[in-house]
Design a protein around this motif. Structure first.
Motif, PDB file in Angstrom:
ATOM      1  N   MET A 123       0.854  -1.189   0.000  1.00 43.90           N
ATOM      2  CA  MET A 123       0.000   0.000   0.000  1.00 43.90           C
ATOM      3  C   MET A 123       0.889   1.238   0.000  1.00 43.90           C
ATOM      4  N   THR A 124       0.545   2.217  -0.825  1.00 41.33           N
ATOM      5  CA  THR A 124       1.329   3.444  -0.897  1.00 41.33           C
ATOM      6  C   THR A 124       0.537   4.617  -0.346  1.00 41.33           C
ATOM      7  N   VAL A 125       1.221   5.726  -0.160  1.00 38.54           N
ATOM      8  CA  VAL A 125       0.555   6.931   0.329  1.00 38.54           C
ATOM      9  C   VAL A 125      -0.468   7.429  -0.707  1.00 38.54           C
ATOM     10  N   LEU A 126      -0.245   7.173  -1.995  1.00 37.53           N
ATOM     11  CA  LEU A 126      -1.230   7.527  -3.017  1.00 37.53           C
ATOM     12  C   LEU A 126      -2.504   6.710  -2.840  1.00 37.53           C
ATOM     13  N   ASP A 127      -2.377   5.413  -2.555  1.00 39.07           N
ATOM     14  CA  ASP A 127      -3.546   4.572  -2.284  1.00 39.07           C
ATOM     15  C   ASP A 127      -4.334   5.124  -1.094  1.00 39.07           C
ATOM     16  N   VAL A 128      -3.618   5.540  -0.067  1.00 36.12           N
ATOM     17  CA  VAL A 128      -4.251   6.092   1.132  1.00 36.12           C
ATOM     18  C   VAL A 128      -4.991   7.393   0.790  1.00 36.12           C
ATOM     19  N   MET A 129      -4.352   8.267   0.009  1.00 32.04           N
ATOM     20  CA  MET A 129      -4.972   9.545  -0.335  1.00 32.04           C
ATOM     21  C   MET A 129      -6.227   9.352  -1.193  1.00 32.04           C
ATOM     22  N   ILE A 130      -6.223   8.364  -2.069  1.00 36.48           N
ATOM     23  CA  ILE A 130      -7.419   8.062  -2.861  1.00 36.48           C
ATOM     24  C   ILE A 130      -8.539   7.592  -1.940  1.00 36.48           C
ATOM     25  N   ALA A 131      -8.216   6.733  -0.977  1.00 38.39           N
ATOM     26  CA  ALA A 131      -9.220   6.200  -0.051  1.00 38.39           C
ATOM     27  C   ALA A 131      -9.842   7.280   0.825  1.00 38.39           C
ATOM     28  N   VAL A 132      -9.067   8.308   1.193  1.00 41.58           N
ATOM     29  CA  VAL A 132      -9.588   9.363   2.070  1.00 41.58           C
ATOM     30  C   VAL A 132     -10.120  10.564   1.294  1.00 41.58           C
ATOM     31  N   GLY A 133     -10.128  10.476  -0.022  1.00 43.67           N
ATOM     32  CA  GLY A 133     -10.730  11.542  -0.827  1.00 43.67           C
ATOM     33  C   GLY A 133      -9.832  12.733  -1.099  1.00 43.67           C
ATOM     34  N   GLY A 143       3.703  19.641   3.914  1.00 50.62           N
ATOM     35  CA  GLY A 143       4.115  19.661   5.320  1.00 50.62           C
ATOM     36  C   GLY A 143       3.647  18.416   6.060  1.00 50.62           C
ATOM     37  N   ALA A 144       3.091  17.456   5.329  1.00 50.22           N
ATOM     38  CA  ALA A 144       2.571  16.233   5.944  1.00 50.22           C
ATOM     39  C   ALA A 144       3.706  15.334   6.415  1.00 50.22           C
ATOM     40  N   SER A 145       3.361  14.436   7.337  1.00 47.90           N
ATOM     41  CA  SER A 145       4.363  13.502   7.847  1.00 47.90           C
ATOM     42  C   SER A 145       3.732  12.147   8.135  1.00 47.90           C
ATOM     43  N   ILE A 146       4.578  11.141   8.138  1.00 45.29           N
ATOM     44  CA  ILE A 146       4.184   9.789   8.517  1.00 45.29           C
ATOM     45  C   ILE A 146       4.886   9.468   9.826  1.00 45.29           C
ATOM     46  N   THR A 147       4.108   9.026  10.826  1.00 43.21           N
ATOM     47  CA  THR A 147       4.676   8.534  12.069  1.00 43.21           C
ATOM     48  C   THR A 147       4.658   7.015  11.978  1.00 43.21           C
ATOM     49  N   ARG A 148       5.822   6.412  12.036  1.00 45.25           N
ATOM     50  CA  ARG A 148       5.967   4.975  11.800  1.00 45.25           C
ATOM     51  C   ARG A 148       6.132   4.258  13.135  1.00 45.25           C
ATOM     52  N   ALA A 149       5.051   3.612  13.602  1.00 46.21           N
ATOM     53  CA  ALA A 149       5.049   2.908  14.884  1.00 46.21           C
ATOM     54  C   ALA A 149       6.069   1.772  14.906  1.00 46.21           C
ATOM     55  N   LEU A 160       2.664  15.380  -0.078  1.00 42.10           N
ATOM     56  CA  LEU A 160       1.344  15.022  -0.580  1.00 42.10           C
ATOM     57  C   LEU A 160       0.840  15.992  -1.650  1.00 42.10           C
ATOM     58  N   LYS A 161       1.138  17.275  -1.488  1.00 43.01           N
ATOM     59  CA  LYS A 161       0.671  18.250  -2.484  1.00 43.01           C
ATOM     60  C   LYS A 161       1.315  17.966  -3.844  1.00 43.01           C
ATOM     61  N   ASP A 162       2.622  17.689  -3.833  1.00 44.37           N
ATOM     62  CA  ASP A 162       3.311  17.362  -5.084  1.00 44.37           C
ATOM     63  C   ASP A 162       2.723  16.100  -5.710  1.00 44.37           C
ATOM     64  N   LEU A 163       2.410  15.118  -4.871  1.00 41.49           N
ATOM     65  CA  LEU A 163       1.885  13.853  -5.360  1.00 41.49           C
ATOM     66  C   LEU A 163       0.451  13.988  -5.881  1.00 41.49           C
ATOM     67  N   VAL A 164      -0.424  14.557  -5.064  1.00 40.63           N
ATOM     68  CA  VAL A 164      -1.853  14.586  -5.390  1.00 40.63           C
ATOM     69  C   VAL A 164      -2.213  15.710  -6.359  1.00 40.63           C
ATOM     70  N   LYS A 165      -1.696  16.893  -6.136  1.00 39.75           N
ATOM     71  CA  LYS A 165      -2.084  18.042  -6.960  1.00 39.75           C
ATOM     72  C   LYS A 165      -1.242  18.191  -8.226  1.00 39.75           C
ATOM     73  N   ARG A 166       0.029  17.784  -8.152  1.00 39.72           N
ATOM     74  CA  ARG A 166       0.934  17.984  -9.293  1.00 39.72           C
ATOM     75  C   ARG A 166       1.279  16.693 -10.028  1.00 39.72           C
ATOM     76  N   ASN A 172       5.577   9.441  -4.134  1.00 35.23           N
ATOM     77  CA  ASN A 172       4.805   8.303  -3.640  1.00 35.23           C
ATOM     78  C   ASN A 172       5.721   7.372  -2.848  1.00 35.23           C
ATOM     79  N   VAL A 173       5.294   6.972  -1.650  1.00 41.27           N
ATOM     80  CA  VAL A 173       6.079   6.084  -0.792  1.00 41.27           C
ATOM     81  C   VAL A 173       5.171   4.975  -0.261  1.00 41.27           C
ATOM     82  N   GLU A 174       5.774   3.848   0.079  1.00 42.44           N
ATOM     83  CA  GLU A 174       5.016   2.733   0.643  1.00 42.44           C
ATOM     84  C   GLU A 174       4.724   2.971   2.118  1.00 42.44           C
ATOM     85  N   MET A 175       3.572   2.457   2.549  1.00 42.51           N
ATOM     86  CA  MET A 175       3.170   2.541   3.945  1.00 42.51           C
ATOM     87  C   MET A 175       3.560   1.234   4.638  1.00 42.51           C
TER      88      MET A 175
END
Length: 188
Positions: A123-133, A143-149, A160-166, A172-175
């Motif tokens: 699963m990638t961050v692009l998949d996540v962004m599509i799922a959350v609209g 300015g977004a970040s991933i906190t990796r437990a 995310l702006k570069d990925l989703v808007k541009r 795109n990175v894997e989760m």
């Protein structure tokens, strides 16, 4: 203005690859299991994993399913049925996936629909962004970040702006299971 620009680079960039080839799905509360007992159709059925992480079937009052793989659950059911049925052969098929809380991907902040999602291999961050609209109009996507437990709550920056808007696929990175995607609000 400089403080806003520095926020997105305060964390190292997230690694592009994060999945591991030996990942096995772990059953969680809310999943649905199809239990098949070979040559015993009256013992075969589809059951939900209750909020306490257990399942109940005919001849097996309660069995802990949460935190186990489908193979581990099948062996547990075989052991429980072995007292009453000769040489039971059990197969468990997970038919609806939620997973344990510790493996869900959580999205908070300026997503169109903040929510938690079941983790899926690769699963990638692009998949996540599509799922959350996508992002809201007020999001500071870069300015977004991933906190990796899985890495002791280490934080990584994501664009995310570069990925989703541009459409910059290099952003795109894997989760990983248990990641939290935090999308802050922009200042202007």
């Amino acid at each position: 203005m400089t403080a806003c620009a520095g926020f997105s680079s305060s964390y190292p960039p997230a690694p592009v690859a994060a999945s591991t080839p030996d990942y096995n799905y772990i059953v969680g509360a809310g999943d649905t299991l199809n239990i098949i007992v070979w040559r015993n159709p009256e013992l075969s059925m589809s059951v939900p994993v209750r909020p306490d992480g257990k399942v109940s079937t005919p001849l097996v009052d309660e069995l802990v399913a949460q935190g186990k793989t489908s193979i581990e659950i099948a062996r547990d059911v075989e052991k429980a049925l072995g007292k009453l049925v000769r040489d039971p052969v059990v197969t468990i098929i997970v038919t609806s996936f939620i997973g344990p809380y510790s493996e869900q991907i959580r999205v908070v902040g300026e997503a169109a629909k903040p929510q938690s999602l079941p983790y899926k291999q690769k699963m990638t961050v692009l998949d996540v962004m599509i799922a959350v609209g996508g992002l809201t109009d007020f999001a500071d996507g870069n300015g977004a970040s991933i906190t990796r437990a899985s890495e002791g709550d280490k934080r990584y920056s994501v664009r995310l702006k570069d990925l989703v808007k541009r459409g910059d696929i290099s952003a795109n990175v894997e989760m990983k299971p248990g990641d939290i995607l935090i999308i802050p609000q922009g200042w202007f």
